[in-house]
Design a protein around this motif. Structure first.
Motif, PDB file in Angstrom:
ATOM      1  N   GLU A 202       7.794   3.754   7.676  1.00 23.35           N
ATOM      2  CA  GLU A 202       8.227   3.459   6.661  1.00 23.35           C
ATOM      3  C   GLU A 202       7.055   3.490   6.271  1.00 23.35           C
ATOM      4  O   GLU A 202       5.828   3.994   5.952  1.00 23.35           O
ATOM      5  CB  GLU A 202       7.591   2.269   8.116  1.00 23.35           C
ATOM      6  N   LEU A 204       5.566   1.489   3.089  1.00 20.69           N
ATOM      7  CA  LEU A 204       4.710   0.323   3.032  1.00 20.69           C
ATOM      8  C   LEU A 204       3.108   0.134   1.496  1.00 20.69           C
ATOM      9  O   LEU A 204       2.881   0.931   1.418  1.00 20.69           O
ATOM     10  CB  LEU A 204       3.382   0.072   3.807  1.00 20.69           C
ATOM     11  N   GLN A 211       4.053  -7.761  -0.394  1.00 20.04           N
ATOM     12  CA  GLN A 211       4.675  -6.541   0.505  1.00 20.04           C
ATOM     13  C   GLN A 211       6.115  -6.515   0.139  1.00 20.04           C
ATOM     14  O   GLN A 211       6.780  -7.176   0.475  1.00 20.04           O
ATOM     15  CB  GLN A 211       3.840  -7.076   2.065  1.00 20.04           C
ATOM     16  N   THR A 213       8.334  -3.400   2.035  1.00 19.75           N
ATOM     17  CA  THR A 213       8.591  -2.507   2.715  1.00 19.75           C
ATOM     18  C   THR A 213       9.556  -1.475   2.879  1.00 19.75           C
ATOM     19  O   THR A 213      10.921  -2.162   2.786  1.00 19.75           O
ATOM     20  CB  THR A 213       8.076  -2.634   4.145  1.00 19.75           C
ATOM     21  N   ARG A 215      12.559   0.534   4.287  1.00 21.22           N
ATOM     22  CA  ARG A 215      12.086   1.449   6.006  1.00 21.22           C
ATOM     23  C   ARG A 215      13.206   2.429   6.144  1.00 21.22           C
ATOM     24  O   ARG A 215      14.847   1.457   5.628  1.00 21.22           O
ATOM     25  CB  ARG A 215      12.084   0.578   7.265  1.00 21.22           C
TER      26      ARG A 215
ATOM     27  N   HIS D 200      10.360 -14.536   2.074  1.00 24.48           N
ATOM     28  CA  HIS D 200      11.163 -13.484   2.764  1.00 24.48           C
ATOM     29  C   HIS D 200      11.820 -12.781   2.701  1.00 24.48           C
ATOM     30  O   HIS D 200      13.046 -13.765   2.768  1.00 24.48           O
ATOM     31  CB  HIS D 200      10.083 -13.235   4.036  1.00 24.48           C
ATOM     32  N   GLU D 202      15.075  -9.484   3.516  1.00 20.48           N
ATOM     33  CA  GLU D 202      15.454  -8.102   4.157  1.00 20.48           C
ATOM     34  C   GLU D 202      16.525  -7.644   4.420  1.00 20.48           C
ATOM     35  O   GLU D 202      17.821  -8.526   4.194  1.00 20.48           O
ATOM     36  CB  GLU D 202      15.329  -7.858   5.678  1.00 20.48           C
ATOM     37  N   ARG D 215      12.615  -4.359   2.854  1.00 15.80           N
ATOM     38  CA  ARG D 215      11.793  -5.899   3.357  1.00 15.80           C
ATOM     39  C   ARG D 215      10.932  -6.217   2.184  1.00 15.80           C
ATOM     40  O   ARG D 215      10.157  -5.505   1.755  1.00 15.80           O
ATOM     41  CB  ARG D 215      11.247  -6.029   4.278  1.00 15.80           C
ATOM     42  N   HIS D 216      10.753  -7.991   1.161  1.00 20.16           N
ATOM     43  CA  HIS D 216      10.113  -7.865   0.659  1.00 20.16           C
ATOM     44  C   HIS D 216       9.017  -9.441   1.297  1.00 20.16           C
ATOM     45  O   HIS D 216       9.626 -10.193   1.977  1.00 20.16           O
ATOM     46  CB  HIS D 216       9.953  -8.013  -1.003  1.00 20.16           C
ATOM     47  N   ASP D 217       7.866  -9.067   1.102  1.00 20.90           N
ATOM     48  CA  ASP D 217       7.423 -10.852   1.186  1.00 20.90           C
ATOM     49  C   ASP D 217       6.809 -11.405   0.412  1.00 20.90           C
ATOM     50  O   ASP D 217       5.373 -10.726  -0.379  1.00 20.90           O
ATOM     51  CB  ASP D 217       6.260 -10.089   2.459  1.00 20.90           C
TER      52      ASP D 217
END
Lengths: 253, 253, 253, 253
Positions: A202, A204, A211, A213, A215, D200, D202, D215-217
């Motif tokens: 992952e 980050l 954020q 991510t 993965r 968010h 994914e 993934r984006h937040d």
């Protein structure tokens, strides 16, 4: 009755990866499996089989000889065996210079998802204030962090430095037991070992208010086969040496 | 015109948590906000306001006096201030013995999700071969690992030991830079610091073929208010001292 | 030479689950595998083997007769076969009333992590404003949502209703293609189908400023075996019928 | 005393985004905030302020006039306001043809992480057998799926189709309540609504034995500001119209 254009000899065919490769090539409609060689088989079998390509999944001690033999006979090679240091690579490039139509792919990792995740991480790293990596593996692994995580951190750290990005902010002053993990090129890397897992990573990336991510999960050796087949389908059109499967992916964005 | 049964005085009302508590109490239909006290206000205001409950969110130096005052006047107390060591707790319990109808809740954490995640982690830990914790916070935090992660690891480690569970398997022999993180009661704890984050924790439990993940995200101080209100609604029915909000949750499974 | 106290006969021993159970029992130090029966074997083999316990992993048509036989001979039974409707369960309970020392566990799910995740989800659901479920499976699955997700949603929805919690807030007025998924007991359930996955479930609980996520991953049938062994070790001390492995877990919190 | 080369007028300066932009520009060392305009202010203020750049965060009704004014005066424009349909874009391009040194960036999304995640998803989609999207937002959102998710699905679906990738496998035959969600360009899209969340997304990509998750937040509007500043720093060197911030990112891989 037409003959497949991609006629493949698998070297190291009785190992775990080799067994998978044999059945992957066998199941591919545009390929023909013409030979499978084990440790004690003569390389002459490759030539006699009429192979146009080899997949080398043998052992570090054998891989250089295998690939030299292929190149000298104008046979393209897709190589997953480790052990290719700078010296070996230098000799191989010299040989390829004399065989300008032959292609060789040496790939440390054939999982497309892993290759993509690493490429994306390297590309995105410069756009965020903070960057860390968590790698998670089965608990029988002896080294930490994983080679993939270390390499990803190097690429990310280098990209950040070249873009003039400051190191990730970190106000930690008390960490008596090392909870902040390892640091590779200014990127913190954390290694989790958990029964039930295989190989996971992952990346980050964080900035104020957001954020990203990235993965990747490897559940099974089967994940390497699409990459092996992609390598076989592409290597003849890329003469010379390519290092890393990402060189064959269309990643221009 | 009826009077609310829960009449609340907020102590430490001008701090960040206090400000949130004032508006949470003010917005609760079954409560009445009767006083808000700052550092320099006299505790007599609490009595004069007719408060049946206090919420203490003041400072470590003031909290013991505040709570004693409340108990001596039969006023229930919900306390979020830190600084309650064993000595202070002993004195408080002696005082409560003389006021058997009065309830006090001292809670280090009012986020219901965090309290539940910790309780679940402690309960589940003994059923898995491997257990690790990743905590993730903003990069301005000075200590690692977080207090919540350390406490969760202690509870998990203790539960595993009491159930006779072996330490998590770990074949690591090479980890020159400490990627495996800290170890608290045989539970590995990793601390990530990332701009954009607030306070997050992930408990990872694994056995052959399966993984259980318990993750809690704190995005905002607002997350503490449902716990404060639950405390206020419950404390009068729980005379004596309760330590930890989990004592008020219906967690019998 | 002492004899193991738990002597196990596996019924349905040649099926996929049965094969796993045979090797799990065989590998357990405190158990002895005394018989393995296939579809055509006579139940007399169970008695002749001296079994104290059976594991029934046969088929819906055979399971009732298998379990009756065991109970009539004072043999404890751990049952993973489906097909136990109310009528069958009623007959079994009547029989158990005549054999007050014999225990039967009927468990629809032996994965400890999954059982724990469901129990935790049901317990936590009432403490949050919003609750949704995402289940993720391999793309060869024919039904959506999964039975586990539907049952988890039912337990969560019921717990919320009993605690007087309002349905999860949802301002959606435009959703022409059904992106909001299915609704089971006021809990939205989303089903993802992805090559590479096996069986996974994520319970998402949210309130202002915080989120609690309970995720379970099943990577492999091996994940059922710790639950089968736990059942075998516990069933003799729990006479009568227990439905669901959670009845054997120490979940008082 | 030198003057900053990037002198910025913020239009729509009193809105939520505008307020953030004002302080971001004000805090940037290489920029000077020279004007902030509200709805009723005359555009002449822009010219009088000596602005070299505008940031337009006004309203759909005003944005075209604002940008025309800027271009006619040789002022570069970074535009976050929606409402730019094909007709408006056509008129703007005609105008820019007469002002070949002026640059305009129209960006529907300034969050770098979101822009990167979408670009990566589009690039990776063709290399996996399965592709799905989960978007998660606060429960006050009225439409599902989100515009970003729909656009990401379109880009992914198109990339897969152009590469000759088959639709994601899906054996579902029973889904009475629509748990499989919406389908956009053969990509399943699921919408979660949860209190505590902001925005968010994914992207899940799967093949035999592996998964790639992007993934984006978005936790906060602050996440848009690095993108706005990047736009301001780049727009003068990119004359003509650029649509989407990804045009300014160095994504060649």
């Amino acid at each position: 009755m037409s003959q497949a254009e991609i006629r493949v000899a698998v070297l190291g065919a009785r190992g775990r990866m080799g067994t998978e490769a044999v059945s992957a090539v066998d199941g591919a409609e545009d390929m023909e499996l013409v030979a499978r060689l084990g440790r004690s088989d003569s390389l002459d079998l490759v030539r006699e089989s009429g192979a146009t390509h080899i997949v080398d999944l043998s052992v570090p001690d054998a891989t250089e000889e295998n690939v030299r033999f292929a190149v000298e006979h104008g046979i393209h090679a897709v190589v997953g065996t480790t052990g290719w240091d700078d010296e070996r690579l230098g000799r191989l490039q010299a040989l390829l210079a004399q065989h300008p139509d032959t292609g060789v792919l040496i790939a440390p990792n054939f999982a497309l998802g892993s290759v993509l995740a690493t490429a994306f991480a390297a590309k995105a790293a410069r756009y965020f204030e903070s960057a860390e990596i968590i790698e998670l593996h089965h608990p029988d692994k002896v080294d930490a962090p994983s080679g993939t995580a270390a390499r990803t951190a190097q690429l990310m750290g280098r990209a950040r430095r070249e873009a003039g990005v400051a190191p990730s902010p970190d106000a930690t002053t008390q960490d008596p037991d090392g909870a902040r993990g390892a640091t590779v090129e200014d990127v913190h890397v954390h290694a989790v070992r958990l029964r039930g897992l295989v190989a996971h990573q992952e990346v980050l990336l964080g900035s104020a208010g957001e954020q990203l991510t990235l993965r990747h999960d490897s559940f099974d050796r089967a994940s390497f086969m699409p990459g092996v087949l992609l390598g076989l389908r592409t290597v003849a059109s890329r003469p010379g040496l390519t290092h890393g499967l990402d060189g064959y992916l269309d990643l221009g964005l």
